[in-house]
Design a protein around this motif. Structure first.
Motif, PDB file in Angstrom:
ATOM      1  N   THR A  74       0.829  -1.203   0.000  1.00  0.00           N
ATOM      2  CA  THR A  74       0.000   0.000   0.000  1.00  0.00           C
ATOM      3  C   THR A  74       0.864   1.254   0.000  1.00  0.00           C
ATOM      4  N   CYS A  76       0.638   5.330   0.764  1.00  0.00           N
ATOM      5  CA  CYS A  76      -0.198   6.273   1.523  1.00  0.00           C
ATOM      6  C   CYS A  76       0.431   7.662   1.495  1.00  0.00           C
ATOM      7  N   GLU A  82      -4.787   5.933   2.413  1.00  0.00           N
ATOM      8  CA  GLU A  82      -4.356   5.137   1.257  1.00  0.00           C
ATOM      9  C   GLU A  82      -4.508   5.914  -0.044  1.00  0.00           C
ATOM     10  N   ILE A  83      -3.454   5.861  -0.855  1.00  0.00           N
ATOM     11  CA  ILE A  83      -3.498   6.412  -2.209  1.00  0.00           C
ATOM     12  C   ILE A  83      -3.776   5.292  -3.206  1.00  0.00           C
ATOM     13  N   LYS A  84      -3.024   4.188  -3.086  1.00  0.00           N
ATOM     14  CA  LYS A  84      -3.193   3.060  -3.993  1.00  0.00           C
ATOM     15  C   LYS A  84      -2.570   1.824  -3.355  1.00  0.00           C
ATOM     16  N   SER A 367       0.349  11.627  -6.694  1.00  0.00           N
ATOM     17  CA  SER A 367      -0.769  10.841  -6.189  1.00  0.00           C
ATOM     18  C   SER A 367      -1.683  10.392  -7.326  1.00  0.00           C
ATOM     19  N   LEU A 368      -1.918  11.291  -8.280  1.00  0.00           N
ATOM     20  CA  LEU A 368      -2.730  10.936  -9.440  1.00  0.00           C
ATOM     21  C   LEU A 368      -2.058   9.832 -10.254  1.00  0.00           C
ATOM     22  N   ARG A 371      -2.557   6.533  -8.495  1.00  0.00           N
ATOM     23  CA  ARG A 371      -3.915   6.018  -8.636  1.00  0.00           C
ATOM     24  C   ARG A 371      -4.159   5.433 -10.022  1.00  0.00           C
TER      25      ARG A 371
END
Length: 399
Positions: A74, A76, A82-84, A367-368, A371
């Protein structure tokens, strides 16, 4: 067949090469500058391809399940949100194994059967190339003389490479102080976690149900000061001589399991370091071969150091078993160069650009990206898993 080989360094690369050479019946010596068996205070992450190599070498079973199998990873933010995450039991990893283990346990397994071959407290002092080999001097006079091949397995800061390429810059400093620690944490209940800030990371991998391996780093600002996410460190950003104080100050704003981990540091041995990489992968120069981090040391962000060292050792030993020395070295480079260059680039690419651009926008973009495409290390593992693997041209005895 090479008649006289000396391996410099009794770490993962040197010991795994020695194991393969033993299988092929090739004689060698190992020198190690440490005064006795290396006692590593680190943990180590072994993705599926490192586990594969250990199984081919016949060493994995010797770990006797003293490791942590992980199936989820994970990423974060610093608050713990959590981000992914990635599930490691899905394609292309359905039949693969991912583990984290105390590095000392791995070294002990690799050292099995080699105990009498390692010359401790022995440091290489000089190398001199000749037409058919290399003459060495070391602190053990009994080992001085001519060798058909020297194998440098002595890490990113390789003294062998330094002596061979005297006056050249072969190591790049990324201006990233880092810290590693093994921490007792009974019944932690965690799976691996990467916590990402704009200029820092805190990475957690269990090595057992009661022990965590933690890695943390922070980037230096262009003016040489150290920055923490949210604010400059006190005292103009300078680090303290106390690594525990540095961790507590730099990661004070982190959430999730980090506050509890920081509260448990106690007397734990925290190992400070700096991230450095070899400027350009180098596999051999005349009759000196380079394996593992001595050949292509890079950042640990996609956890491929051990896997590359193990693969280098297998490929070099296989070539030496089948060919004369000079041809074997060329074969070794041809088999390893392309993949290791890709992995080294993937490992180091995020480091050089982390401080460019506004921190908030940079974090949002990253972050994008996470994801959309998943964690950096898992994406790299997927590419490795779908590459055509190197197949040994010569099976080891008993296989």
């Amino acid at each position: 067949m090479t008649s006289r080989i000396i391996i410099v360094g009794a770490g993962i690369a040197g010991l795994s090469l020695a194991q393969w050479l033993t299988r092929f019946g090739i004689e060698f010596e190992i020198i190690e500058q440490s005064p006795s068996e290396r006692r590593s205070p680190h943990g180590i992450v072994l993705p599926f391809n490192a586990v594969r190599e250990l199984k081919m070498l016949g060493v994995f079973e010797q770990l006797q399940e003293e490791y942590f199998d992980f199936w989820k990873l994970t990423y974060c933010g610093i608050g713990g949100k959590e981000i992914k995450s990635a599930i490691l039991t899905q394609s292309p990893f359905e039949n693969e194994q991912f583990i984290a283990v105390r590095e000392q346990r791995l070294l002990t397994a690799l050292r099995t059967g080699l105990e009498k071959k390692i010359r401790y407290n022995t440091r290489l002092t000089d190398v001199d190339h000749g037409e058919d080999g290399v003459r060495i001097s070391c602190t053990n006079e009994l080992l001085n003389g001519q060798y058909d091949l020297i194998v440098a397995a002595d890490g990113t800061r390789s003294q062998t490479r330094l002596k061979n390429f005297e006056g050249q810059i072969t190591v790049q400093d990324h201006h990233i102080p880092c810290w590693r620690v093994l921490l007792e944490y009974p019944e932690h209940g965690l799976q691996p976690m990467h916590m990402i800030g704009p200029v820092s990371q805190f990475v957690i991998y269990p090595v057992s149900n009661d022990t965590l391996y933690c890695y943390a780093h922070v980037h230096e600002a262009p003016d040489g000061e150290h920055v923490a996410d949210g604010a400059m460190l006190e005292e103009k950003g300078r680090l303290s001589p106390d690594p525990k104080e540095n961790l507590r100050r730099i990661f004070a704003r982190y959430g999730g399991p980090v506050p509890e981990i920081l509260s448990r540091l106690g007397d734990a041995a925290i190992i400070p370091d700096r991230l450095q990489s070899v400027t350009e992968p180098c596999f051999f120069d005349r009759r000196i071969a380079f394996i593992g981090d001595a050949a292509h040391g890079c950042s640990p962000l996609i956890q491929q150091g051990a896997a590359m060292a193990l693969a280098d050792s297998r490929c070099l030993a296989d070539a030496l078993a089948m060919q004369q020395t000079d041809q074997a070295l060329t074969t070794y480079r041809e088999r390893r160069e392309a993949q290791t260059q890709r992995i080294a680039r993937a490992s180091d690419a995020p480091l050089d650009s982390v401080l460019t651009g506004p921190g908030g926008m940079k974090q949002l973009f990253y972050s994008l990206k996470l994801r959309l495409f998943g964690p950096d290390n898992v994406r790299a593992w997927r590419r490795i898993a779908t590459e055509r693997p190197f197949q040994s041209a010569n099976k080891s005895p008993g296989s």
